[in-house]
Scaffold this motif. Sequence first.
Motif, PDB file in Angstrom:
ATOM      1  N   GLY A 166     -24.102  11.673 -13.441  1.00 18.14           N
ATOM      2  CA  GLY A 166     -22.661  11.855 -13.342  1.00 18.14           C
ATOM      3  C   GLY A 166     -22.218  13.081 -14.139  1.00 18.14           C
ATOM      4  O   GLY A 166     -22.780  13.384 -15.183  1.00 18.14           O
ATOM      5  N   VAL A 167     -21.221  13.778 -13.609  1.00 14.30           N
ATOM      6  CA  VAL A 167     -20.730  14.998 -14.252  1.00 14.30           C
ATOM      7  C   VAL A 167     -19.234  14.866 -14.512  1.00 14.30           C
ATOM      8  O   VAL A 167     -18.480  14.442 -13.641  1.00 14.30           O
ATOM      9  CB  VAL A 167     -20.987  16.238 -13.363  1.00 14.30           C
ATOM     10  CG1 VAL A 167     -20.426  17.497 -14.015  1.00 14.30           C
ATOM     11  CG2 VAL A 167     -22.471  16.401 -13.059  1.00 14.30           C
ATOM     12  N   THR A 168     -18.819  15.237 -15.724  1.00 11.34           N
ATOM     13  CA  THR A 168     -17.411  15.295 -16.078  1.00 11.34           C
ATOM     14  C   THR A 168     -17.092  16.742 -16.412  1.00 11.34           C
ATOM     15  O   THR A 168     -17.826  17.380 -17.169  1.00 11.34           O
ATOM     16  CB  THR A 168     -17.097  14.388 -17.280  1.00 11.34           C
ATOM     17  OG1 THR A 168     -17.623  13.084 -17.027  1.00 11.34           O
ATOM     18  CG2 THR A 168     -15.605  14.283 -17.504  1.00 11.34           C
ATOM     19  N   ARG A 169     -16.005  17.240 -15.861  1.00 10.42           N
ATOM     20  CA  ARG A 169     -15.646  18.655 -15.992  1.00 10.42           C
ATOM     21  C   ARG A 169     -14.434  18.832 -16.896  1.00 10.42           C
ATOM     22  O   ARG A 169     -13.445  18.099 -16.782  1.00 10.42           O
ATOM     23  CB  ARG A 169     -15.332  19.206 -14.608  1.00 10.42           C
ATOM     24  CG  ARG A 169     -14.978  20.665 -14.580  1.00 10.42           C
ATOM     25  CD  ARG A 169     -14.753  21.111 -13.152  1.00 10.42           C
ATOM     26  NE  ARG A 169     -14.677  22.556 -13.063  1.00 10.42           N
ATOM     27  CZ  ARG A 169     -14.727  23.208 -11.908  1.00 10.42           C
ATOM     28  NH1 ARG A 169     -14.834  22.561 -10.761  1.00 10.42           N
ATOM     29  NH2 ARG A 169     -14.660  24.520 -11.904  1.00 10.42           N
ATOM     30  N   PHE A 170     -14.533  19.840 -17.773  1.00 13.18           N
ATOM     31  CA  PHE A 170     -13.443  20.165 -18.684  1.00 13.18           C
ATOM     32  C   PHE A 170     -13.176  21.662 -18.606  1.00 13.18           C
ATOM     33  O   PHE A 170     -14.094  22.469 -18.727  1.00 13.18           O
ATOM     34  CB  PHE A 170     -13.802  19.767 -20.124  1.00 13.18           C
ATOM     35  CG  PHE A 170     -14.098  18.299 -20.256  1.00 13.18           C
ATOM     36  CD1 PHE A 170     -13.078  17.385 -20.384  1.00 13.18           C
ATOM     37  CD2 PHE A 170     -15.411  17.840 -20.226  1.00 13.18           C
ATOM     38  CE1 PHE A 170     -13.338  16.025 -20.492  1.00 13.18           C
ATOM     39  CE2 PHE A 170     -15.688  16.487 -20.328  1.00 13.18           C
ATOM     40  CZ  PHE A 170     -14.651  15.574 -20.461  1.00 13.18           C
TER      41      PHE A 170
ATOM     42  N   ASP B 241     -11.939  18.430 -11.942  1.00  9.94           N
ATOM     43  CA  ASP B 241     -11.555  18.210 -13.331  1.00  9.94           C
ATOM     44  C   ASP B 241     -10.651  16.973 -13.407  1.00  9.94           C
ATOM     45  O   ASP B 241     -10.429  16.289 -12.396  1.00  9.94           O
ATOM     46  CB  ASP B 241     -10.875  19.458 -13.902  1.00  9.94           C
ATOM     47  CG  ASP B 241      -9.605  19.851 -13.151  1.00  9.94           C
ATOM     48  OD1 ASP B 241      -9.033  19.031 -12.406  1.00  9.94           O
ATOM     49  OD2 ASP B 241      -9.159  21.004 -13.327  1.00  9.94           O
ATOM     50  N   ALA B 242     -10.093  16.708 -14.563  1.00  8.85           N
ATOM     51  CA  ALA B 242      -9.236  15.524 -14.758  1.00  8.85           C
ATOM     52  C   ALA B 242      -7.999  15.553 -13.866  1.00  8.85           C
ATOM     53  O   ALA B 242      -7.458  14.514 -13.514  1.00  8.85           O
ATOM     54  CB  ALA B 242      -8.824  15.405 -16.226  1.00  8.85           C
TER      55      ALA B 242
ATOM     56  N   VAL C 157     -17.429  19.531  -8.612  1.00  2.93           N
ATOM     57  CA  VAL C 157     -16.900  18.397  -9.366  1.00  2.93           C
ATOM     58  C   VAL C 157     -15.456  18.691  -9.775  1.00  2.93           C
ATOM     59  O   VAL C 157     -15.172  19.740 -10.343  1.00  2.93           O
ATOM     60  CB  VAL C 157     -17.761  18.148 -10.627  1.00  2.93           C
ATOM     61  CG1 VAL C 157     -17.149  17.051 -11.499  1.00  2.93           C
ATOM     62  CG2 VAL C 157     -19.188  17.806 -10.236  1.00  2.93           C
TER      63      VAL C 157
ATOM     64  N   GLU D 136     -11.190  13.551 -25.143  1.00  2.50           N
ATOM     65  CA  GLU D 136     -11.749  13.272 -23.818  1.00  2.50           C
ATOM     66  C   GLU D 136     -13.186  13.776 -23.678  1.00  2.50           C
ATOM     67  O   GLU D 136     -14.009  13.147 -23.010  1.00  2.50           O
ATOM     68  CB  GLU D 136     -10.848  13.821 -22.701  1.00  2.50           C
ATOM     69  CG  GLU D 136     -10.590  15.306 -22.743  1.00  2.50           C
ATOM     70  CD  GLU D 136      -9.357  15.739 -23.530  1.00  2.50           C
ATOM     71  OE1 GLU D 136      -8.730  16.721 -23.109  1.00  2.50           O
ATOM     72  OE2 GLU D 136      -9.026  15.127 -24.560  1.00  2.50           O
TER      73      GLU D 136
ATOM     74  N   SER E 264     -16.583  11.388 -23.197  1.00  3.64           N
ATOM     75  CA  SER E 264     -17.577  11.632 -22.146  1.00  3.64           C
ATOM     76  C   SER E 264     -18.989  11.697 -22.737  1.00  3.64           C
ATOM     77  O   SER E 264     -19.935  11.133 -22.179  1.00  3.64           O
ATOM     78  CB  SER E 264     -17.236  12.933 -21.411  1.00  3.64           C
ATOM     79  OG  SER E 264     -18.167  13.184 -20.400  1.00  3.64           O
TER      80      SER E 264
ATOM     81  N   PHE F 183     -19.167  21.217 -18.634  1.00  8.48           N
ATOM     82  CA  PHE F 183     -19.578  20.158 -17.723  1.00  8.48           C
ATOM     83  C   PHE F 183     -20.517  19.241 -18.501  1.00  8.48           C
ATOM     84  O   PHE F 183     -21.576  19.676 -18.956  1.00  8.48           O
ATOM     85  CB  PHE F 183     -20.329  20.733 -16.516  1.00  8.48           C
ATOM     86  CG  PHE F 183     -19.513  21.666 -15.669  1.00  8.48           C
ATOM     87  CD1 PHE F 183     -18.831  21.188 -14.561  1.00  8.48           C
ATOM     88  CD2 PHE F 183     -19.430  23.010 -15.972  1.00  8.48           C
ATOM     89  CE1 PHE F 183     -18.083  22.050 -13.767  1.00  8.48           C
ATOM     90  CE2 PHE F 183     -18.686  23.888 -15.183  1.00  8.48           C
ATOM     91  CZ  PHE F 183     -18.004  23.402 -14.084  1.00  8.48           C
TER      92      PHE F 183
END
Length: 166
Positions: free
Chosen positions: A136-140, A114-115, A112, A150, A154, A129
């Motif tokens: 759905g996965v959002t990565r930081f 990142d931004a 995945v 942010e 999420s 994560f």
Amino acid sequence: MDIRDIPLTTIDGASTSLADYEDKVVMVVNVASRCGLTPQYETLEQLQKTYGERGFTVLGFPCNQFALGETGDGEKIQEFCSTTYGVTFPLMEKTKVNGRSQHPLYAELTAVPDAGGKAGKVKWNFEKFVVAPDGGVTRFRPTTLPDSPEVIASIEAGLAQLPSAA
């Protein structure tokens, strides 16, 4: 394989998977007791307390792949987390997040981006994560604080997917 079906082991040796958390928004974080970013435990625990009742949980994955940041065994890790930061969120067994012995969960998560659009290796301890109920996965990245706008956005977006939010 669905990310939720990947077998995991708790720090106490019990079998689990993300499927056990399918009714939650999950933040997967590789953690370490001896790292400049270790104080993030405090904020992670605060997120757990703030959003836990709404269907959120942090899952901590102790990792010793970055500057020997986590050399202790499961008992020592639990004791440190509990006594130093009051951690109540679940901890998993020590996990390899990069390399040939990379855990299958991290093999999926590191795909995945990142931004900034970059996927690939975990850069350091406390990479986050957020896994939403829809998968759905959002990565930081590690230096993104757990309570940054942010990350909160999420978490909130994931919580909005839960049936109780409807």
